[in-house]
Design a protein around this motif. Structure first.
Motif, PDB file in Angstrom:
ATOM      1  N   GLU A 148       3.327  -4.571   5.430  1.00 41.71           N
ATOM      2  CA  GLU A 148       4.806  -4.464   6.517  1.00 41.71           C
ATOM      3  C   GLU A 148       5.353  -5.590   6.119  1.00 41.71           C
ATOM      4  OE1 GLU A 148       3.995  -1.577   7.851  1.00 41.71           O
ATOM      5  OE2 GLU A 148       2.646  -1.211   6.171  1.00 41.71           O
ATOM      6  N   ASN A 177       6.412  -3.238   1.915  1.00 41.68           N
ATOM      7  CA  ASN A 177       7.358  -1.471   2.767  1.00 41.68           C
ATOM      8  C   ASN A 177       8.869  -1.378   2.772  1.00 41.68           C
ATOM      9  OD1 ASN A 177       7.498   0.316   4.350  1.00 41.68           O
ATOM     10  ND2 ASN A 177       8.039   0.130   6.282  1.00 41.68           N
ATOM     11  N   GLY A 225       8.395   2.865   3.354  1.00 42.96           N
ATOM     12  CA  GLY A 225       7.884   3.600   3.668  1.00 42.96           C
ATOM     13  C   GLY A 225       6.504   3.522   1.934  1.00 42.96           C
ATOM     14  N   ILE A 276       4.841   1.523  -0.975  1.00 39.13           N
ATOM     15  CA  ILE A 276       4.466   0.072  -1.149  1.00 39.13           C
ATOM     16  C   ILE A 276       5.081   0.089  -2.315  1.00 39.13           C
ATOM     17  CG2 ILE A 276       2.308  -1.204  -1.024  1.00 39.13           C
ATOM     18  CD1 ILE A 276       3.640   0.032   2.078  1.00 39.13           C
ATOM     19  N   THR A 306       1.324   3.154  -2.851  1.00 40.95           N
ATOM     20  CA  THR A 306       1.542   4.327  -1.828  1.00 40.95           C
ATOM     21  C   THR A 306       0.563   5.363  -1.649  1.00 40.95           C
ATOM     22  OG1 THR A 306       4.227   4.391  -1.873  1.00 40.95           O
ATOM     23  CG2 THR A 306       3.227   5.084  -0.129  1.00 40.95           C
ATOM     24  N   TYR A 313      -2.548   2.421  -0.451  1.00 38.95           N
ATOM     25  CA  TYR A 313      -2.461   1.943   0.577  1.00 38.95           C
ATOM     26  C   TYR A 313      -2.585   3.007   1.752  1.00 38.95           C
ATOM     27  CZ  TYR A 313       0.288  -0.800   4.540  1.00 38.95           C
ATOM     28  OH  TYR A 313      -0.056  -1.101   5.837  1.00 38.95           O
ATOM     29  N   LEU A 369       0.074   4.505  10.279  1.00 40.10           N
ATOM     30  CA  LEU A 369       0.557   4.336   8.215  1.00 40.10           C
ATOM     31  C   LEU A 369       0.138   4.866   7.464  1.00 40.10           C
ATOM     32  CD1 LEU A 369      -0.181  -0.086   8.993  1.00 40.10           C
ATOM     33  CD2 LEU A 369       1.995   1.517   8.660  1.00 40.10           C
ATOM     34  N   SER A 418       2.279   6.986   4.843  1.00 39.54           N
ATOM     35  CA  SER A 418       2.033   6.804   3.025  1.00 39.54           C
ATOM     36  C   SER A 418       2.207   8.024   3.100  1.00 39.54           C
ATOM     37  CB  SER A 418       0.721   6.424   2.788  1.00 39.54           C
ATOM     38  OG  SER A 418       0.861   5.107   3.313  1.00 39.54           O
ATOM     39  N   GLU A 445       0.938  -6.659  -3.121  1.00 37.17           N
ATOM     40  CA  GLU A 445       0.782  -6.466  -1.505  1.00 37.17           C
ATOM     41  C   GLU A 445      -0.501  -6.365  -1.352  1.00 37.17           C
ATOM     42  OE1 GLU A 445       1.211  -2.992  -5.458  1.00 37.17           O
ATOM     43  OE2 GLU A 445       1.991  -4.877  -5.228  1.00 37.17           O
TER      44      GLU A 445
END
Length: 709
Positions: free
Chosen positions: A262, A266, A269, A271, A297, A300, A319, A323, A690
Motif C-alpha cells: 500500500e 499501489n 489501484g 499493483i 493486481t 494481490y 482491497l 483490485s 511487491e
C-alpha cells in the motif's frame, strides 16, 4: 533499513490475530552500517562486544555503537595480534585462530589443528567421524558454542567436537564455502562463520548462507561477533552488517507486506514494482509500470479475498474490491468490449512510452524476435483523453484476470453491484475471445502476440508447443465464465472445443518442460492459476480425472523449486479432487467405459496429494522482509549441484538435497521465476518488488488448510 525494523517492531505489537495459537518463527533482517551510520570508508578489521557495546576496529581507529550510531572512540586500542605459542611444531605453520576448550588451548594453523597437551607441548588433532577422516589445512576459524562444543572451519569443511566425538560437515552436508576468516558463537547454540565470500550460520545442523548485498556490504568477512540477543555483527572490507533474528508470526509478516504494497506499490489501484532512484534506498521509491500490471493486481486482489474469507477484516474486502474494479477498468478502457489492456497510465506519465516503441524500434526488434508485433502506438489514448493504455495483451494477463474473477465472485461479491460487475466483465472478455475465434484481437484488428487460443494456431509450426497450455487456459476461461455468469452457452462452446478440437486432450500436457528454452518459469503461474479455475468449476467426473492427471504432471516438474505459490495452488487443487472422491462424486464403473479399469486406478493413484508442505512453510518463513532486487551469485558454492539437463544454460543448479536453494539465499524474491538459477539479478538494487509474493501464497495456503497458521 531502519524503517523495516521500526515497522516490524510495530507489527509485533499491533498485528491482528487470526488464530488463538499462531505459529512463530525467526525472521532474519539485515541492517547495513556504513558512512551514514558513522563508520569510515576503511575496512572493518575487527568487531568485539564488551558488555552490551559493540566496538569496531579499523585502520583509522575504533568506533563504539551508541544510540544507533558509530562514535569514534578516543585512544582506541589496535587489534590484538595472536601471541607466539612456545613449543608449537614448525610444520604447523602460521597460527590463524585460537580458543580455549576443556581447560586447554586449541590452535588453528596453516597445516592443522593443534591441542596443548602439556607444558609447551602440542598434539595435532586428526578429526574423523563415520564419513570422513581429515588432516586439516588452513584452520582459520575456531570457537566454542554456548552448549560447550568446539567448532572449527578449515579447508576441508566444518567440524564440531562434542563429548569427545567429532561430527564433520562438507558441502554435501551444507557447508557453502570453505575459505574461512573467523567464527563466533551465539547465545542459543548457533555458530557463525566468516569466509572470504560471505558468512553462514549453523543452527541445529542447518546452514544459513548470508552473502551479497542483501545481507552484507561486502562479501569478504574479516570478523564476526554475536551479542546476547543473538544479533550477528559482521565486519567486512567495506562496512558492517547486523543480522537480527526477530520472532514473528505469519500474520505479522502479512501485515508488514500489506503495508509495503500500500505504501510503495499501489498506482491508481494497480499493483506494480517500484524503481529506486538511489541504489538500495527504499526512500527513493518511484512507482513503475510493467507488462503485467493486470496479473499482479489480480494476484494481490486474490490474496485479499482469501484474507477476507479467513478473517472477515473489512479492510481486506476493500482491497479486494479495489483490485477487481482496477481489473475491470483495464477492460472497460479499450477499443472494444472484452479486450483487456496491459497497463493504464495518466496521459502526463513521466516516461515517453510511445517513443520507446517506435516503428523503427519494432523493426529492429523483429530481427532478433520475429514474432514481435509491429504496432504503433503501443499506448493508445483513452476515449476521454485522460489516459493511455498499453495494448498487445498476453495470456499472462488473462490468466491473472480469470483467476481473480472466480475468487472474487465466490469470496467477495455480495452486493448486486458487485455481482453484476463481475458477471459483466467475465462475459465481455469471454465473448471477445469467442467472437474473434478464440483470439485476443488488438485495435489493429490482428491477434496479439501471445493471445492465440485457436485450433489453427495449435496446429501450426509456431503454435504447437503452446497448445497444451493455451488449450487448457481456454477451457479454464470457459469454466470460470460458466460458473460466474450461469450462462450455459459457455459450456456448449467448451464442449465443441473438447469434442471437435481435442482441447481436453491437449490440456493433459499443459506445460512444456523440454527443451529448456520452452520451459519459461512464468508459464507455471499461467498454468496453475488457470488449472485452479478449470478444476474448481469442472462438473464432469471424467474430465476431473483428466485434469487431475494434468495437474500432477505440471506440478511434479516444479515440485522441488520451493515455490510457496505453486505448492499452494497444487495443494489446493489436489484437495479439491480428494474431497470429491470422499463425497462420492466419482462412480468408477460408469467412467471411461472403453477401459473400465482406468478410472479406479487413476482415483487410487491421485487421491492423495504428493505435497510436502515443509518446503512451502520454509519459503513463507524465509521470504525476506526486504524485497529489493539484489545481484546474488551462488555459482561458487560447495553445497550445490549443477543441472546436467542437455541444452540447459549455465549457472543452473540445486542444493545437495536436490531441492532449490532457500529463497533468502537466491537472486530473486518473486515467485514467478526459476529457483534453480544460481546467479540472478532482479534490478541490481534499483527495484523493490511487491509483497504479493508472500501474501498470496500465505493466504491461499491458510484458506485451504495447507499450513499450520
Amino acid at each position: 533499513m531502519y524503517r523495516i525494523l521500526f515497522s516490524l517492531a510495530f507489527i509485533l505489537h499491533f498485528s491482528y490475530g487470526i488464530y488463538a495459537q499462531e505459529t512463530t518463527f525467526y525472521q532474519d533482517v539485515a541492517v547495513i552500517n556504513g558512512i551514514s551510520e558513522g563508520l569510515p570508508t576503511a575496512s572493518i578489521d575487527q568487531i568485539t562486544i564488551v558488555g552490551d557495546t559493540p566496538t569496531a576496529t579499523t585502520s583509522s581507529g575504533q568506533y563504539e555503537w551508541k544510540n544507533s550510531k558509530w562514535i569514534s572512540k578516543k585512544n582506541g586500542d589496535s587489534p590484538t595480534p595472536l601471541p607466539k605459542y612456545k613449543g608449537l611444531p614448525i610444520e604447523a605453520g602460521k597460527v590463524l585462530a585460537a580458543t580455549n576448550y576443556g581447560n586447554t588451548n586449541y590452535l588453528g594453523c596453516e597445516n592443522g589443528l593443534y591441542v596443548k597437551i602439556g607444558h609447551n607441548k602440542w598434539k595435532q588433532e586428526l578429526p574423523y567421524d563415520q564419513n570422513y577422516s581429515w588432516a586439516l589445512k588452513e584452520v582459520a576459524a575456531l570457537t566454542v558454542d554456548s552448549k560447550g562444543r568446539l567448532w572449527f572451519g578449515a579447508k576441508q569443511g566444518v567440524g564440531r567436537l562434542e563429548k569427545g566425538q567429532w561430527t564433520l560437515f562438507t558441502g554435501k552436508e551444507g557447508v557453502p564455502y570453505n575459505r574461512f576468516t573467523s567464527a563466533a558463537s551465539g547465545p542459543t547454540g548457533q555458530v557463525w562463520f566468516g569466509t572470504e565470500n560471505g558468512a553462514f550460520k549453523v543452527e541445529d545442523d542447518k546452514f544459513f548462507y548470508r552473502s551479497n548485498r542483501r545481507w552484507l556490504p561486502h562479501n569478504h568477512v574479516n570478523d564476526i561477533a554475536v551479542d546476547v540477543e543473538g544479533t550477528a555483527w559482521i565486519a567486512t572490507q567495506n562496512g558492517l552488517a547486523q543480522i537480527i533474528s526477530k520472532e514473528m508470526t505469519y500474520a505479522d509478516k502479512a501485515t508488514h507486506f500489506t503495508n509495503q504494497v500500500e505504501a510503495r506499490h499501489n498506482r491508481m489501484g494497480f499493483i506494480c514494482q517500484s524503481h529506486l532512484t538511489e541504489q538500495f534506498n527504499i526512500n527513493t521509491s518511484q512507482l513503475a509500470i510493467s507488462d503485467n500490471d493486470g496479473q499482479y493486481t489480480a494476484m494481490y486482489g486474490a490474496a485479499q479475498a482469501f484474507r477476507y474469507a479467513i478473517t472477515k477484516d473489512p479492510k481486506a474486502r476493500e482491497l479486494a474490491n479495489r483490485s477487481f474494479f482496477a481489473l475491470k477498468w483495464l477492460v472497460d478502457i479499450t477499443h472494444e468490449p472484452g479486450f483487456p489492456a496491459r497497463v493504464i497510465i495518466p496521459v502526463d506519465w513521466h516516461e515517453p512510452v510511445n517513443e520507446q516503441y517506435s516503428k523503427e524500434y519494432n523493426r529492429r526488434h523483429q530481427k532478433n524476435d520475429p514474432f514481435w508485433k509491429d504496432i504503433f502506438p503501443r499506448f493508445p489514448l483513452s476515449e476521454d483523453g485522460n489516459y493511455r493504455w498499453k495494448c498487445d495483451t498476453s495470456s499472462d494477463e488473462l490468466a491473472g484476470h480469470y483467476f481473480n474473477y472466480g475468487i472474487y465472485n465466490d469470496l467477495i461479491a455480495e452486493t448486486k453491484e458487485e455481482k453484476d460487475a463481475v458477471k459483466q466483465v467475465v462475459a465481455d472478455v469471454t465473448d471477445h475471445l469467442i467472437r474473434h475465434g478464440f483470439k485476443l484481437v488488438d485495435y489493429d484488428g490482428k491477434p496479439t502476440r501471445w493471445g492465440s487460443f485457436d485450433p489453427d494456431y495449435f496446429n501450426s509450426i509456431w503454435g504447437w508447443d503452446q497448445r497444451g497450455l493455451n488449450a487448457m487456459m481456454m477451457l479454464s476461461f470457459l469454466n470460470v465464465a460458466s460458473h460466474v455468469t450461469g450462462d450455459p452457452k459457455y459450456d456448449e462452446v467448451a464442449e465443441i472445443l473438447r469434442e471437435k478440437e481435442n482441447y481436453d486432450i491437449y490440456a493433459m500436457h499443459a506445460k512444456e518442460f523440454f527443451p529448456p528454452e520452452n520451459a519459461v518459469p512464468w508459464d507455471n503461474n499461467l498454468g496453475l492459476m488457470s488449472l485452479y479455475g478449470l478444476i474448481n468449476y469442472e462438473k464432469n467426473p471424467e474430465r476431473q480425472i483428466m485434469y487431475r492427471i494434468a495437474l500432477e504432471n505440471a506440478w511434479l516438474h516444479i515440485s522441488k523449486q520451493k515455490n510457496a505459490f505453486w505448492d499452494g495452488l497444487y495443494g489446493a487443487m489436489a484437495g479439491f479432487f480428494t474431497k470429491k472422491v470422499d463425497e462420492g462424486f466419482f462412480k468408477p464403473e460408469e467412467l471411461f467405459i472403453e477401459n473400465p479399469l482406468f478410472a479406479k486406478a487413476s482415483i487410487d493413484r491421485y487421491y492423495k496429494s504428493s505435497l510436502d508442505n515443509r518446503y512451502m512453510t520454509e519459503t513463507l518463513q524465509r521470504i525476506p522482509l526486504d524485497l529489493i532486487g539484489y545481484d546474488m551469485d551462488n555459482t561458487h558454492r560447495l553445497d550445490i549441484q549443477l543441472d546436467p539437463t542437455p541444452g540447459q544454460v549455465k549457472d543452473m543448479g540445486w542444493g545437495n538435497d536436490t531441492y532449490s536453494l532457500p529463497i533468502d539465499e537466491r537472486g530473486h524474491v518473486r515467485l514467478d521465476r526459476d529457483a534453480t538459477v544460481l546467479h540472478d539479478n532482479e534490478g541490481n538494487g534499483y527495484a523493490e518488488h511487491e509483497g504479493t509474493f508472500y501474501l498470496l501464497p500465505y493466504y491461499l495456503a491458510t484458506y485451504h488448510n495447507l499450513i499450520e497458521p
